[in-house]
Scaffold this motif. Structure first.
Motif, short mmCIF file in Angstrom:
data_model
loop_
_atom_site.label_atom_id
_atom_site.label_comp_id
_atom_site.label_asym_id
_atom_site.label_seq_id
_atom_site.Cartn_x
_atom_site.Cartn_y
_atom_site.Cartn_z
N TYR A 1 -7.15 -8.77 -4.21
CA TYR A 1 -5.73 -8.35 -4.48
C TYR A 1 -5.66 -7.35 -5.42
O TYR A 1 -6.55 -7.30 -6.50
CB TYR A 1 -5.20 -9.83 -5.22
CG TYR A 1 -3.58 -9.43 -5.69
CD1 TYR A 1 -2.61 -9.53 -4.37
CD2 TYR A 1 -3.32 -9.39 -6.78
CE1 TYR A 1 -1.27 -9.15 -4.64
CE2 TYR A 1 -1.95 -9.12 -6.99
CZ TYR A 1 -1.03 -8.94 -6.07
OH TYR A 1 0.43 -8.85 -6.48
N ARG B 1 -2.90 -4.77 -7.82
CA ARG B 1 -1.56 -4.44 -8.42
C ARG B 1 -1.81 -3.05 -8.59
O ARG B 1 -2.50 -2.83 -9.40
CB ARG B 1 -1.19 -5.40 -9.26
CG ARG B 1 0.36 -5.17 -9.53
CD ARG B 1 0.97 -6.38 -10.82
NE ARG B 1 0.67 -7.43 -10.04
CZ ARG B 1 0.65 -8.76 -10.62
NH1 ARG B 1 0.53 -8.65 -11.73
NH2 ARG B 1 0.56 -9.95 -10.23
N THR C 1 0.54 0.52 -9.91
CA THR C 1 1.97 1.08 -10.15
C THR C 1 1.95 2.64 -9.94
O THR C 1 1.04 3.36 -10.00
CB THR C 1 2.21 0.89 -11.86
OG1 THR C 1 0.99 1.57 -12.46
CG2 THR C 1 2.22 -0.62 -12.09
N MET D 1 -0.97 -5.67 -3.57
CA MET D 1 -1.49 -5.65 -2.18
C MET D 1 -2.67 -6.33 -1.90
O MET D 1 -3.48 -6.24 -2.74
CB MET D 1 -1.37 -4.16 -1.64
CG MET D 1 -2.39 -3.36 -2.18
SD MET D 1 -2.30 -1.66 -1.66
CE MET D 1 -0.94 -1.19 -2.67
N TRP D 2 -2.80 -6.84 -0.86
CA TRP D 2 -4.05 -7.39 -0.45
C TRP D 2 -4.79 -6.50 0.45
O TRP D 2 -4.14 -5.80 1.28
CB TRP D 2 -3.96 -8.66 0.31
CG TRP D 2 -3.49 -10.04 -0.50
CD1 TRP D 2 -2.35 -10.46 -0.33
CD2 TRP D 2 -4.39 -10.77 -1.03
NE1 TRP D 2 -2.33 -11.48 -1.32
CE2 TRP D 2 -3.47 -11.75 -1.80
CE3 TRP D 2 -5.64 -10.86 -1.10
CZ2 TRP D 2 -4.19 -12.76 -2.63
CZ3 TRP D 2 -6.31 -11.91 -2.23
CH2 TRP D 2 -5.26 -12.73 -2.65
N TRP E 1 -3.57 -4.28 -12.13
CA TRP E 1 -4.28 -5.52 -12.27
C TRP E 1 -5.23 -5.62 -11.01
O TRP E 1 -4.91 -5.24 -9.75
CB TRP E 1 -3.42 -6.79 -12.28
CG TRP E 1 -4.26 -7.91 -12.46
CD1 TRP E 1 -4.75 -8.42 -13.73
CD2 TRP E 1 -4.56 -8.93 -11.50
NE1 TRP E 1 -5.57 -9.68 -13.44
CE2 TRP E 1 -5.23 -9.98 -12.28
CE3 TRP E 1 -4.18 -9.27 -10.11
CZ2 TRP E 1 -5.55 -11.39 -11.60
CZ3 TRP E 1 -4.91 -10.23 -9.47
CH2 TRP E 1 -5.56 -11.46 -10.06
N GLN E 2 -6.60 -6.06 -11.24
CA GLN E 2 -7.53 -6.22 -9.78
C GLN E 2 -7.99 -7.64 -10.06
O GLN E 2 -8.37 -8.03 -10.87
CB GLN E 2 -8.60 -5.22 -10.00
CG GLN E 2 -9.40 -5.19 -8.84
CD GLN E 2 -10.30 -4.03 -8.84
OE1 GLN E 2 -10.07 -2.85 -9.19
NE2 GLN E 2 -11.41 -4.16 -8.04
#
Length: 80
Positions: free
Chosen positions: A43, A45, A47, A1-2, A25-26
């Motif tokens: 951004y 990511r 989970t 997500m942004w 992930w960043q």
């Protein structure tokens, strides 16, 4: 997500989202320009594992003290 916001807002959002799941992930913070100067985008990511909830709490035993809102009636268009 942004995500977009000030550095403090991005830090707070990233911490809150990491508490809800796992940051997979960043990305690198990218400063915004123009009218958004002083803000950045990031951004992220995430989970999130779905878990089954226990018994949901029930609502109040009665509607004493509830407010009745005047929704329009479909036939007349006015308040019911």
């Amino acid at each position: 997500m942004w995500l977009a916001g000030t550095p403090a807002e991005l830090d707070a959002a990233a911490r809150a989202l990491a508490a809800a799941g796992r940051v997979a992930w960043q990305g690198t913070r990218r400063p915004l320009t123009g009218t958004d100067a002083g803000r950045s985008r990031l951004y992220l990511r995430l989970t999130v594992t779905a878990t089954r909830r226990g018994v949901r709490p029930t609502g109040p035993a009665s509607d004493d003290g509830a407010t009745v809102l005047p929704f329009p009636d479909r036939r007349s268009g006015g308040a019911a």
